[in-house]
Enzyme design. Structure first.
Site, short mmCIF file in Angstrom:
data_model
loop_
_atom_site.label_atom_id
_atom_site.label_comp_id
_atom_site.label_asym_id
_atom_site.label_seq_id
_atom_site.Cartn_x
_atom_site.Cartn_y
_atom_site.Cartn_z
N LYS A 23 7.55 -4.87 8.41
CA LYS A 23 6.30 -4.13 8.19
C LYS A 23 5.66 -3.69 9.52
CE LYS A 23 5.25 -6.40 3.77
NZ LYS A 23 4.20 -7.11 2.98
N TYR A 62 4.84 0.41 -4.12
CA TYR A 62 4.07 -0.76 -4.57
C TYR A 62 3.37 -0.52 -5.91
CZ TYR A 62 4.76 -3.49 -0.28
OH TYR A 62 5.28 -4.24 0.74
N ASN A 86 1.86 -9.42 6.78
CA ASN A 86 2.74 -10.59 6.78
C ASN A 86 4.19 -10.26 7.16
OD1 ASN A 86 3.40 -9.31 4.45
ND2 ASN A 86 2.86 -10.99 3.07
N HIS A 140 8.86 -7.69 3.89
CA HIS A 140 8.94 -7.59 2.43
C HIS A 140 10.34 -7.99 2.01
CE1 HIS A 140 8.87 -5.84 -1.64
NE2 HIS A 140 10.11 -5.49 -1.35
N GLU A 163 14.46 -0.97 -5.53
CA GLU A 163 13.89 -0.77 -4.19
C GLU A 163 14.92 -0.18 -3.22
OE1 GLU A 163 10.50 -4.25 -4.68
OE2 GLU A 163 12.13 -4.59 -3.26
P1 ADP Z 1 5.44 -10.89 -1.53
O1 ADP Z 1 5.47 -9.83 -0.43
O2 ADP Z 1 5.53 -12.28 -0.95
O3 ADP Z 1 6.46 -10.64 -2.61
P2 ADP Z 1 3.40 -9.94 -3.39
O4 ADP Z 1 4.50 -9.17 -4.06
O5 ADP Z 1 2.55 -10.82 -4.23
O6 ADP Z 1 3.97 -10.83 -2.18
O7 ADP Z 1 2.42 -8.92 -2.66
C1 ADP Z 1 2.92 -7.78 -2.00
C2 ADP Z 1 2.22 -7.63 -0.66
O8 ADP Z 1 0.84 -7.37 -0.88
C3 ADP Z 1 2.21 -8.90 0.21
O9 ADP Z 1 3.41 -9.08 0.95
C4 ADP Z 1 1.04 -8.62 1.13
O10 ADP Z 1 1.36 -7.71 2.16
C5 ADP Z 1 0.06 -7.95 0.17
N1 ADP Z 1 -0.86 -8.93 -0.43
C6 ADP Z 1 -0.60 -9.85 -1.38
N2 ADP Z 1 -1.68 -10.60 -1.69
C7 ADP Z 1 -2.69 -10.12 -0.89
C8 ADP Z 1 -4.06 -10.47 -0.72
N3 ADP Z 1 -4.63 -11.45 -1.42
N4 ADP Z 1 -4.79 -9.75 0.20
C9 ADP Z 1 -4.23 -8.75 0.91
N5 ADP Z 1 -2.94 -8.38 0.79
C10 ADP Z 1 -2.16 -9.05 -0.09
MG MG Z 2 6.58 -9.06 -3.98
#
Ligand code: ADP
Ligand code: MG
Length: 140
Positions: free
Chosen positions: A11, A51, A114, A117, A128
């Protein structure tokens, strides 16, 4: 255990800090092979499409803004049990909850920014991969 393919992204928070190599090394050290890779600066619309599953979530706008704020490296990873293995090496969504040694523990700055992905299931992995790559760009 079957050989699988999964989709990964490095990212914008990570490309900005020059962590593409460090993150890719962690993926490779976990036994995953990079069989496709390119650097893209996605548009807001591409981020919203990618997304779409999260469009009702309160963080959707913030997420799409962030993902289109700078370059991303999109990759296809191949290996034994690749989908789960990638999720393991990534660590929990919130770096505060991520296990020692994971990418997010080491590099992520917040739950939103974070660093990586990874697809969460075979169906989403296929979808994807197709979103970002044509068949001829994936070379095992
Ligand atoms: P992952 O990437 O671990 O699969 P999710 O699919 O739940 O997590 O969420 C997609 C992305 O959305 C996350 O990687 C993160 O960048 C963002 N995200 C998720 N939860 C939050 C939150 N509470 N606040 C801000 N961004 C979030
Ligand atoms: Mg996810």
């Amino acid at each position: 255990m079957a050989i699988e393919r999964t989709f990964s992204m490095i990212k914008p928070d990570a490309t900005k800090r020059n962590l593409t190599g460090a993150i890719t090394k962690k993926l490779e050290d976990a036994g995953l092979r990079v069989v496709a890779s390119k650097r893209v600066w996605m548009s807001r619309r591409q981020a919203e499409g990618f997304y779409a599953v999260h469009k009702e979530r309160p963080f959707f706008d913030e997420l799409c803004e962030f993902m289109s704020s700078g370059p991303t490296v999109v990759q296809v990873l191949e290996g034994e049990n690749a989908i789960l293995k990638n999720r393991e090496v990534m660590g929990a969504t919130n770096p505060a909850d991520a296990a020692e040694g994971t990418i997010r523990k080491e590099f992520a700055t917040s739950i939103g920014e974070n660093s990586v992905h990874g697809s969460d299931a075979p169906e989403t992995a296929a979808e994807e991969i197709r979103y970002w790559f044509s068949d001829t760009e994936v070379v095992g």
